[in-house]
Design a protein around this motif. Sequence first.
Motif, PDB file in Angstrom:
ATOM      1  N   THR A 256       0.836  -1.752  -0.049  1.00  0.00           N
ATOM      2  CA  THR A 256      -0.159   0.163   0.181  1.00  0.00           C
ATOM      3  C   THR A 256       0.683   1.282   0.154  1.00  0.00           C
ATOM      4  OG1 THR A 256      -0.223   0.027   2.902  1.00  0.00           O
ATOM      5  CG2 THR A 256      -1.808  -1.142   1.022  1.00  0.00           C
ATOM      6  N   VAL A 257       0.161   2.063  -0.361  1.00  0.00           N
ATOM      7  CA  VAL A 257       0.416   3.313  -0.296  1.00  0.00           C
ATOM      8  C   VAL A 257      -0.087   4.624   0.453  1.00  0.00           C
ATOM      9  CG1 VAL A 257       2.124   5.147  -1.259  1.00  0.00           C
ATOM     10  CG2 VAL A 257       2.229   3.157  -2.242  1.00  0.00           C
ATOM     11  N   GLY A 258       0.271   5.448   1.708  1.00  0.00           N
ATOM     12  CA  GLY A 258      -0.718   6.500   2.150  1.00  0.00           C
ATOM     13  C   GLY A 258       0.114   7.472   1.308  1.00  0.00           C
ATOM     14  N   VAL A 359      -5.659   5.910   0.962  1.00  0.00           N
ATOM     15  CA  VAL A 359      -4.549   5.004   0.112  1.00  0.00           C
ATOM     16  C   VAL A 359      -4.648   4.547  -0.628  1.00  0.00           C
ATOM     17  CG1 VAL A 359      -3.865   2.673   1.611  1.00  0.00           C
ATOM     18  CG2 VAL A 359      -4.373   5.116   3.558  1.00  0.00           C
ATOM     19  N   TYR A 360      -3.910   3.634  -1.456  1.00  0.00           N
ATOM     20  CA  TYR A 360      -3.248   3.831  -2.586  1.00  0.00           C
ATOM     21  C   TYR A 360      -3.174   2.039  -1.931  1.00  0.00           C
ATOM     22  CZ  TYR A 360      -1.620   1.203  -6.566  1.00  0.00           C
ATOM     23  OH  TYR A 360      -1.597   0.436  -8.345  1.00  0.00           O
ATOM     24  N   PRO A 361      -3.843   0.633  -2.513  1.00  0.00           N
ATOM     25  CA  PRO A 361      -5.220   0.933  -3.872  1.00  0.00           C
ATOM     26  C   PRO A 361      -6.476   1.196  -3.182  1.00  0.00           C
ATOM     27  CG  PRO A 361      -4.207  -1.261  -3.184  1.00  0.00           C
ATOM     28  CD  PRO A 361      -3.732  -0.259  -2.177  1.00  0.00           C
ATOM     29  N   ASP A 362      -6.966   1.510  -1.294  1.00  0.00           N
ATOM     30  CA  ASP A 362      -7.768   1.474  -1.218  1.00  0.00           C
ATOM     31  C   ASP A 362      -8.620   2.122  -2.053  1.00  0.00           C
ATOM     32  OD1 ASP A 362      -6.203  -0.112   0.701  1.00  0.00           O
ATOM     33  OD2 ASP A 362      -6.695   0.479   2.105  1.00  0.00           O
ATOM     34  N   VAL A 363      -8.454   3.599  -1.773  1.00  0.00           N
ATOM     35  CA  VAL A 363      -9.505   4.317  -2.183  1.00  0.00           C
ATOM     36  C   VAL A 363      -9.458   5.088  -3.874  1.00  0.00           C
ATOM     37  CG1 VAL A 363      -9.949   5.256   0.064  1.00  0.00           C
ATOM     38  CG2 VAL A 363      -8.429   6.202  -1.454  1.00  0.00           C
ATOM     39  N   ALA A 364      -7.775   4.297  -4.127  1.00  0.00           N
ATOM     40  CA  ALA A 364      -7.599   4.569  -5.609  1.00  0.00           C
ATOM     41  C   ALA A 364      -7.151   3.343  -6.641  1.00  0.00           C
ATOM     42  CB  ALA A 364      -6.724   5.845  -6.140  1.00  0.00           C
ATOM     43  N   THR A 365      -6.313   3.933  -7.679  1.00  0.00           N
ATOM     44  CA  THR A 365      -6.334   2.812  -8.805  1.00  0.00           C
ATOM     45  C   THR A 365      -5.006   3.645  -9.377  1.00  0.00           C
ATOM     46  OG1 THR A 365      -7.472   2.651  -9.996  1.00  0.00           O
ATOM     47  CG2 THR A 365      -8.051   1.408  -9.102  1.00  0.00           C
TER      48      THR A 365
END
Length: 418
Positions: A256-258, A359-365
């Motif tokens: 993930t990436v915040g 947070v990627y990819p939870d809310v964005a791709t």
Amino acid sequence: MTITTLAVRSTVSGPNSGIRHAEWVAFVVLAVASTLHLECARGIERRREMAANTSPHTNLKCLWIFAALLLLPLSLVIPLVVLAYTYSWFRVYGRTVAHRKVFSTSTYILASAAAAAVLRAGGLLDAPRVPTSFWTLLVVLAAAATWWLVNYALVIGAILLSSPDATARDALGELSDQLVVCAGLGLGVAIAAVQTSYPWVVPVLMVTVLALHRDLLLPQYQRAAGVDDKTGLATSSYWASAVPAELARADTLRSTVGLLMLDLDKFKEINDTYGHPAGDEALRAVGESIRAEVRHGDLVARVGGDELAVLLPGAFESEVLEIAERIRARLVDLTVTVSTADGGTAKLDGVPASFGAAVYPDVATTMDQLVLAADDALLTAKRSGRNQIVSARPNPPAVIDRSEESEHHSDTSVNDGH
């Protein structure tokens, strides 16, 4: 059974496999020196690895490992490699890349075993194996070349297998990077020679190694990154190039990436009351406070006038919000003495900020979606009273009322019939 495996077994179980007291001392010296080296250079190394997704990531661990090969039996070199990469996993690169560190550890061990076999084949059976004649110099150089070739070939093979889109040119990397590795191996020979005759000079050499590390490796990435003159943070241009690279890295690692976006709530008031130089001083203090609260390897950038961004590789939402809260609380309590337009000074008691988290990819791709989600969350935080943190939520799927849809289609078909 591979040749390298045979080399490991034969070297470890050689005729003089008992470890002497002097070898234990050398092991401790090299372990401490390599650990201190990693600790002092960890910020540089984290940035350098981020920039090397599809090309070999070079480092100077090889100088301590090759020095160990000349001073120690392989049975002590292997634990030294494991120690170096375990420390790197926890303190330098982050725990999200554990499998890469396992692979790198394996390549170092295999390269060391191959080099040890060359040393034995050349007649250098017992430590220390420092060159004392033209022949022994040739043997040591051959061992160094073997170490480099085995490690390099394994890394290139792994890149091509794990990244189908990577070209052979990308996998080979830059010639200058491999020259750094060769220089590290040469320093390893020098450290081994000094450790053999003048062990107390090793700390002096270590200072030299650190200076070379910073002077040779850091500037190329600092120039690429760019540093904002007013805050000392990364520039928006570097941040814009770092985000997609980190997202690609997260895809590779299935991580993930915040992202945190924040605006200072009273920045315009500071500028209007005390002048723009005071605003710059406040921004600089805020930047230092943020860097004190984030993890090593996180990227803090100035992306607008008073808008800052924090990239948090490998962070889940709970970690992102925890870091954001630490920063928010620190800024509320921050006291900054700034210069005023009339030549005096003023004290700012608190420089609060509003935060948007995503947070990627939870809310964005994609990068654009991630930034937009964090920006929208930031706007919500400012509209809701400021000095607070809002986390972006995934967009809910569209809900279609099937009964209405059926009625609509029925009406349409009737009208078409008329």
